[in-house]
Motif scaffolding. Structure first.
Motif, PDB file in Angstrom:
ATOM      1  N   VAL A 127       8.197  14.613  75.336  1.00 16.03           N
ATOM      2  CA  VAL A 127       9.188  15.158  76.272  1.00 16.03           C
ATOM      3  C   VAL A 127      10.611  14.822  75.832  1.00 16.03           C
ATOM      4  CG1 VAL A 127      10.047  14.916  78.640  1.00 16.03           C
ATOM      5  CG2 VAL A 127       7.622  15.287  78.232  1.00 16.03           C
ATOM      6  N   CYS A 128      10.776  13.764  75.047  1.00 15.99           N
ATOM      7  CA  CYS A 128      12.124  13.377  74.616  1.00 15.99           C
ATOM      8  C   CYS A 128      12.799  14.481  73.813  1.00 15.99           C
ATOM      9  CB  CYS A 128      12.074  12.085  73.809  1.00 15.99           C
ATOM     10  SG  CYS A 128      11.711  10.638  74.832  1.00 15.99           S
ATOM     11  N   GLU A 129      12.052  15.218  73.035  1.00 18.66           N
ATOM     12  CA  GLU A 129      12.639  16.338  72.293  1.00 18.66           C
ATOM     13  C   GLU A 129      13.154  17.401  73.247  1.00 18.66           C
ATOM     14  OE1 GLU A 129      13.520  16.838  69.158  1.00 18.66           O
ATOM     15  OE2 GLU A 129      12.949  14.743  68.855  1.00 18.66           O
ATOM     16  N   LYS A 130      12.422  17.642  74.315  1.00 20.93           N
ATOM     17  CA  LYS A 130      12.884  18.600  75.325  1.00 20.93           C
ATOM     18  C   LYS A 130      14.168  18.106  75.986  1.00 20.93           C
ATOM     19  CE  LYS A 130       9.829  20.467  78.053  1.00 20.93           C
ATOM     20  NZ  LYS A 130       8.872  20.626  79.176  1.00 20.93           N
ATOM     21  N   ILE A 131      14.231  16.810  76.281  1.00 19.39           N
ATOM     22  CA  ILE A 131      15.439  16.249  76.884  1.00 19.39           C
ATOM     23  C   ILE A 131      16.629  16.449  75.947  1.00 19.39           C
ATOM     24  CG2 ILE A 131      16.567  14.144  77.702  1.00 19.39           C
ATOM     25  CD1 ILE A 131      13.775  13.129  78.528  1.00 19.39           C
ATOM     26  N   ARG A 132      16.431  16.246  74.656  1.00 15.60           N
ATOM     27  CA  ARG A 132      17.517  16.450  73.694  1.00 15.60           C
ATOM     28  C   ARG A 132      18.001  17.897  73.712  1.00 15.60           C
ATOM     29  NH1 ARG A 132      14.121  13.019  70.640  1.00 15.60           N
ATOM     30  NH2 ARG A 132      15.089  10.963  70.329  1.00 15.60           N
ATOM     31  N   ARG A 133      17.073  18.824  73.774  1.00 16.80           N
ATOM     32  CA  ARG A 133      17.471  20.240  73.783  1.00 16.80           C
ATOM     33  C   ARG A 133      18.207  20.591  75.072  1.00 16.80           C
ATOM     34  NH1 ARG A 133      12.254  20.599  71.234  1.00 16.80           N
ATOM     35  NH2 ARG A 133      11.249  21.217  73.199  1.00 16.80           N
ATOM     36  N   ILE A 134      17.755  20.032  76.192  1.00 18.63           N
ATOM     37  CA  ILE A 134      18.431  20.287  77.457  1.00 18.63           C
ATOM     38  C   ILE A 134      19.812  19.640  77.462  1.00 18.63           C
ATOM     39  CG2 ILE A 134      18.361  19.782  79.936  1.00 18.63           C
ATOM     40  CD1 ILE A 134      15.305  20.126  79.755  1.00 18.63           C
ATOM     41  N   THR A 135      19.933  18.466  76.865  1.00 21.07           N
ATOM     42  CA  THR A 135      21.236  17.813  76.743  1.00 21.07           C
ATOM     43  C   THR A 135      22.203  18.725  75.996  1.00 21.07           C
ATOM     44  OG1 THR A 135      20.235  15.612  76.775  1.00 21.07           O
ATOM     45  CG2 THR A 135      22.445  15.795  75.847  1.00 21.07           C
ATOM     46  N   PRO A 170      14.508   3.454  77.158  1.00 26.59           N
ATOM     47  CA  PRO A 170      15.442   3.642  76.054  1.00 26.59           C
ATOM     48  C   PRO A 170      15.312   4.993  75.360  1.00 26.59           C
ATOM     49  CG  PRO A 170      14.584   1.417  76.015  1.00 26.59           C
ATOM     50  CD  PRO A 170      13.801   2.153  77.056  1.00 26.59           C
ATOM     51  N   ALA A 171      14.096   5.434  75.100  1.00 25.21           N
ATOM     52  CA  ALA A 171      13.912   6.722  74.416  1.00 25.21           C
ATOM     53  C   ALA A 171      14.421   7.864  75.270  1.00 25.21           C
ATOM     54  CB  ALA A 171      12.443   6.929  74.077  1.00 25.21           C
ATOM     55  N   ALA A 172      14.152   7.818  76.574  1.00 23.25           N
ATOM     56  CA  ALA A 172      14.622   8.871  77.467  1.00 23.25           C
ATOM     57  C   ALA A 172      16.144   8.891  77.534  1.00 23.25           C
ATOM     58  CB  ALA A 172      14.026   8.679  78.854  1.00 23.25           C
ATOM     59  N   ALA A 173      16.747   7.716  77.618  1.00 20.79           N
ATOM     60  CA  ALA A 173      18.206   7.636  77.695  1.00 20.79           C
ATOM     61  C   ALA A 173      18.866   8.071  76.390  1.00 20.79           C
ATOM     62  CB  ALA A 173      18.633   6.217  78.069  1.00 20.79           C
ATOM     63  N   GLN A 174      18.293   7.659  75.262  1.00 19.99           N
ATOM     64  CA  GLN A 174      18.836   8.074  73.975  1.00 19.99           C
ATOM     65  C   GLN A 174      18.767   9.588  73.811  1.00 19.99           C
ATOM     66  OE1 GLN A 174      16.462   5.623  71.302  1.00 19.99           O
ATOM     67  NE2 GLN A 174      18.252   4.379  70.785  1.00 19.99           N
ATOM     68  N   ALA A 175      17.765  10.208  74.393  1.00 20.50           N
ATOM     69  CA  ALA A 175      17.628  11.659  74.310  1.00 20.50           C
ATOM     70  C   ALA A 175      18.637  12.380  75.192  1.00 20.50           C
ATOM     71  CB  ALA A 175      16.215  12.074  74.700  1.00 20.50           C
ATOM     72  N   GLY A 176      19.213  11.675  76.183  1.00 18.62           N
ATOM     73  CA  GLY A 176      20.246  12.284  77.010  1.00 18.62           C
ATOM     74  C   GLY A 176      20.059  12.157  78.501  1.00 18.62           C
ATOM     75  N   GLY A 193       4.662  21.088  80.215  1.00 20.62           N
ATOM     76  CA  GLY A 193       4.256  22.267  79.461  1.00 20.62           C
ATOM     77  C   GLY A 193       5.191  23.448  79.567  1.00 20.62           C
ATOM     78  N   THR A 194       6.299  23.292  80.292  1.00 22.12           N
ATOM     79  CA  THR A 194       7.247  24.391  80.491  1.00 22.12           C
ATOM     80  C   THR A 194       8.408  24.260  79.513  1.00 22.12           C
ATOM     81  OG1 THR A 194       6.693  24.507  82.836  1.00 22.12           O
ATOM     82  CG2 THR A 194       8.753  25.534  82.165  1.00 22.12           C
ATOM     83  N   PRO A 195       8.740  25.311  78.762  1.00 20.25           N
ATOM     84  CA  PRO A 195       9.864  25.221  77.822  1.00 20.25           C
ATOM     85  C   PRO A 195      11.196  25.212  78.550  1.00 20.25           C
ATOM     86  CG  PRO A 195       9.015  27.454  77.877  1.00 20.25           C
ATOM     87  CD  PRO A 195       8.079  26.624  78.712  1.00 20.25           C
TER      88      PRO A 195
END
Length: 227
Positions: free
Chosen positions: A154-162, A184-190, A120-122
């Motif tokens: 959470v994958c969208e957040k990982i992409r933004r952090i990447t 796979p989804a987590a890794a693809q996100a970064g 829940g944390t941006p």
């Protein structure tokens, strides 16, 4: 250039009566890091272990010890975890008002510094401290218990952090619900460091190597790094 996928199996799901054997077996099975989930029953609704467990595990393996402090306050205990042998010490953005000071302290202790954020944390919460971190840990479950289901959003957040960390020597770690199906989804996100607990330990020690290999291969295929 895509970073290699690293696996950091968590011992939280282990039978603590056999923790020494579990650590040795995970080391032999191909773990890159050993992930140590430290919980205080206050910041999260569970209690796990403290520096003495880290010290015991340190005697059993030469692999990177990755201490994830789900405790508040964390600052009074940073030196103890460093002295116990943790190589990486990660503190939560949400656990105290002086995150910058906490990360400076970890670095001053000669350890790699990590910052963790809950679902829940941006990601904006960690942007001011990126110059002080070696690792960003993205929680893909609400912290406190093993065996929870991965939160896909959470994958969208990982992409933004990447994107935020592009050009920096910062590992992106994801923790919670990681399996051969969700990796796979987590890794693809970064994410390049995958924490797996239940999925790594299921089936007992004779399955550890296959479990870890399955997660790694799934992530590598998804990122195009599978040989």
């Amino acid at each position: 250039m895509t970073k290699p996928i690293l696996l950091a199996p968590s011992i939280l799901s282990a039978d603590f009566a056999t923790i020494g054997d579990v650590v040795r077996d995970l080391d032999a099975a191909g773990a890159d890091w050993i992930h140590l989930d430290v919980m205080d029953g206050h910041f999260v609704p569970n209690i796990s272990f403290g520096p003495d467990m880290v010290r015991a595990v340190r005697r059993l393996t030469g692999k990177t010890l990755d201490a994830h402090l789900m405790i508040a306050p964390a600052d009074p205990y940073l030196a103890a975890f460093a002295e116990a042998g943790a190589d990486i010490i990660t503190v939560h953005t949400e656990a105290g008002p002086h995150l910058h000071r906490s990360l400076q302290t970890i670095r001053a202790l000669g350890k790699r510094a990590g910052v963790a954020i809950n679902p829940g944390t941006p990601e904006s919460a960690i942007e001011p401290v990126l110059d002080l971190v070696d690792l960003v840990l993205v929680m893909s479950v609400n912290p406190g218990f093993g065996g929870q289901a991965f939160i896909p959003a959470v994958c969208e957040k990982i992409r933004r952090i990447t994107a935020m960390t592009a050009g920096r020597e910062i590992d992106i770690q994801v923790d919670g619900g990681i399996t051969a199906e969700t990796a796979p989804a987590a890794a693809q996100a970064g994410a390049n460091v995958l924490v797996a607990g239940s999925a790594a330990l299921k089936g007992g020690p004779e399955r550890y190597r296959d479990n870890l290999a399955g997660i790694r291969q799934a992530a590598e295929r998804a990122t195009g790094t599978w040989a």
